[in-house]
Design an enzyme around this catalytic site. Structure first.
Site, short mmCIF file in Angstrom:
data_model
loop_
_atom_site.label_atom_id
_atom_site.label_comp_id
_atom_site.label_asym_id
_atom_site.label_seq_id
_atom_site.Cartn_x
_atom_site.Cartn_y
_atom_site.Cartn_z
N GLU A 111 0.80 -1.22 0.00
CA GLU A 111 0.00 0.00 0.00
C GLU A 111 0.83 1.27 0.00
O GLU A 111 0.30 2.37 0.13
CB GLU A 111 -0.95 -0.03 1.20
CG GLU A 111 -1.89 -1.23 1.13
CD GLU A 111 -2.81 -1.34 2.33
OE1 GLU A 111 -2.93 -0.35 3.07
OE2 GLU A 111 -3.40 -2.42 2.51
N ASN A 112 2.14 1.10 -0.15
CA ASN A 112 3.02 2.26 -0.20
C ASN A 112 3.78 2.33 -1.51
O ASN A 112 4.87 2.87 -1.59
CB ASN A 112 3.98 2.24 0.99
CG ASN A 112 3.24 2.33 2.31
OD1 ASN A 112 2.61 3.33 2.60
ND2 ASN A 112 3.27 1.26 3.10
#
Length: 562
Positions: A388-389
């Site tokens: 998610e980064n």
């Protein structure tokens, strides 16, 4: 994936409203209507076209039809505007269309004498048709049609422009005829869940449509396709048609493709599957052993594998203390028990706080080797990518292909991108999914913690509605993923996410809308996707905390889909 994920940026209604351009309704064509545009396919270079700041050229690849297409590149304050003056009749209605690919692309007409029109699309890795209509004024004898890109964005490609309507007297390119049916259709490969097809090029065709047992399953521009999401040891009938602006050909002679048996004696994943994330930690949700996970879940994603000090490498450490003394031996035994019951157990990499970074060949190799080692150690069936980064599409693709080479065709590969990660095919997450489409099991996008987003129709939808689920799923379905590779990811309860929870009824309505065209909201997809894979939730633990309300409602509904 965790209950309190970071906030992410989103498209606001105001920004979108500023970009939204009018799209008039389709008009009735008459027998005398023609394409009034000249050199519509750029076969004669830029003849009859003028591009601002020398931004345009013609290329031989990619093309939508013929042997050439326009490539126009925005630079600085120039948006790569290419125009043509087209002769038209007064008081007449015309349909303006073009096929575009690449960066942001706009299509429009000015000088209509009534309301000038335009339409646009975000960047796309595949050819996409833009279309709008306009009506000329009482004294209008010519209009200017244009394409352009957007400042700071990548080059766009355009091909097969059409200004279709009454003959304006300025000439125009001849209309194509409907192509013939493809010949030489053959099965070029099979697996336990897919059949690959190939066929001969059809003169005049700009695309091809593949039918499985009489139902359209995919459309491509080349002369090959892989149909995924099939059952093991099953025979299917396939036909192919050729298409262009004039229409669709008759179907080809049918060929039969038979999928192989599931490798290594495993159980094939069901056509429609439910994925649940199992928490390897205690955050207030019901603590579970794997043996406690509800039977409705077909894929259990163990959350999470962690980064090591070796670039790209991951490891998994069971939180025995946090899980009430759950031992590694019990964990391994429970994996085998779930697999014996027909379930797939995979390890998820990332999560909200995940710091795994695969950015070069070495880290890609380390990632593949370390994930495969975890599969060997614990018996995992595959891996889930929940980074998610951000991720690097080039090297994550390399890593996943290296893993597949070690694990074989039985590998279960899933992804759980955030909504912003799948807004455009140019996004690294979307690119990665398309890059590994032939080995990809399912993308379960997270329809929560996201705010408002654009749907495939260019409108803004707020999370928490049927429209949010269906219009955003449509982006993936139109962007190149097979329906069997698209799942809807939702929180199991209000505690499972910061925002975006919807009742199981809303989830089921969205599934029905996408697969059968029923129970839709204001958005209704242009076609149905009966092969849609299913749904996912965060998490099996929060589901248990809420009395299994999510899996008890969504699970049977998914498994009963057509």
């Amino acid at each position: 994936m965790s209950p309190h994920k970071r906030s992410i940026r989103f498209w606001s209604g105001a920004v979108t409203a500023a970009l939204t351009l009018s799209l008039a309704g389709a008009a009735q064509a008459s027998a005398a209507d023609i394409n009034n545009s000249t050199n519509a396919g750029f076969e004669s270079g830029l003849t009859d076209w003028t591009c601002s700041a020398s931004s345009g050229t013609t290329v031989s690849s990619p093309v939508h039809g013929g042997s050439a297409a326009l490539k126009a590149t925005p630079a600085g304050q120039d948006n790569a505007r290419c125009t043509q003056t087209v002769a038209v009749r007064p008081n007449s209605t015309y349909t303006l269309s073009a096929w575009v690919q690449g960066g942001y692309a706009y299509l429009g007409a000015t000088g209509t004498g009534t309301t000038d029109v335009s339409t646009w699309t975000p960047d796309s890795t595949a050819w996409k048709q833009l279309s709008t209509t306009f009506t000329t004024g009482a004294s209008t004898t010519s209009v200017t049609v244009y394409t352009h890109g957007w400042y700071g964005q990548a080059a766009y490609y355009a091909d097969d422009v059409s200004v279709y309507g009454p003959d304006g007297g300025g000439g125009g390119d001849p209309e194509p005829s409907v192509p013939g049916a493809p010949s030489g259709v053959s099965v070029s490969g099979t697996s336990s869940s897919s059949v690959s097809l190939a066929w001969s090029t059809v003169s005049g065709a700009t695309g091809y449509t593949v039918y499985r047992d009489g139902t359209k399953v995919t459309a491509v521009t080349g002369t090959s396709a892989t149909v995924t999401g099939l059952a093991a040891s099953t025979s299917y009938s396939f036909q192919v048609t050729a298409t262009n602006a004039a229409g669709e050909s008759a179907k080809s002679t049918a060929v039969t493709g038979t999928t192989t048996a599931t490798s290594e004696g495993g159980t094939a994943l069901p056509k429609h599957a439910v994925t649940g994330y199992w928490q390897n930690f205690n955050n207030g949700a019901t603590v579970q052993k794997l043996s406690d996970v509800q039977s409705q879940y077909d894929i259990i994603a163990v959350a999470f594998a962690d980064a090591t000090t070796t670039p790209g490498a991951v490891t998994f450490n069971l939180d025995s203390a946090g899980l009430g003394g759950y031992t590694v031996d019990q964990f391994k035994a429970d994996i085998k028990t779930k697999q014996a019951a027909g379930k797939k157990v995979i390890v998820s990499v990332g999560g909200q706080n995940g710091t795994v970074s695969v950015t070069d060949p070495t880290s890609a190799t380390n990632f593949a080797n370390s994930v495969y080692a975890l599969m060997q150690t614990y018996g995992f069936d595959g891996v889930d990518i929940d980074l998610e980064n951000g991720l690097n599409a080039t090297y994550m693709t390399q890593a996943l292909r290296a893993l597949a080479a070690q694990a074989g065709s039985s590998l279960i590969l899933t992804m759980a991108p955030q909504t912003i990660d799948m807004q455009s095919t140019s996004n690294a997450y979307f690119q990665t999914a398309l890059n590994v489409k032939d080995i990809l099991t399912v993308v379960n996008m997270q329809y929560y913690n996201s705010g408002s987003m654009l749907g495939c129709d260019g409108k803004v939808y707020s999370q928490g509605s049927v429209d949010f689920l269906t219009a955003l799923a449509c982006i993936q379905l139109e962007g190149g993923l097979a329906p069997s590779q698209v799942g809807l990811g939702l929180p199991a309860s209000t505690s499972g996410a910061g925002s975006g929870y919807v009742s199981p009824t809303v989830v089921n309505n969205a599934l029905d809308c996408l697969t059968a065209g029923t129970s839709c909201g204001s958005f209704k997809p242009s076609t149905t996707y009966p092969d849609l894979r299913g749904a996912m939730t965060w998490s099996t633990n929060w589901d248990a905390t809420a009395g299994n309300a999510w899996s008890n409602a969504v699970g049977p509904h998914v498994h009963a889909l057509p």
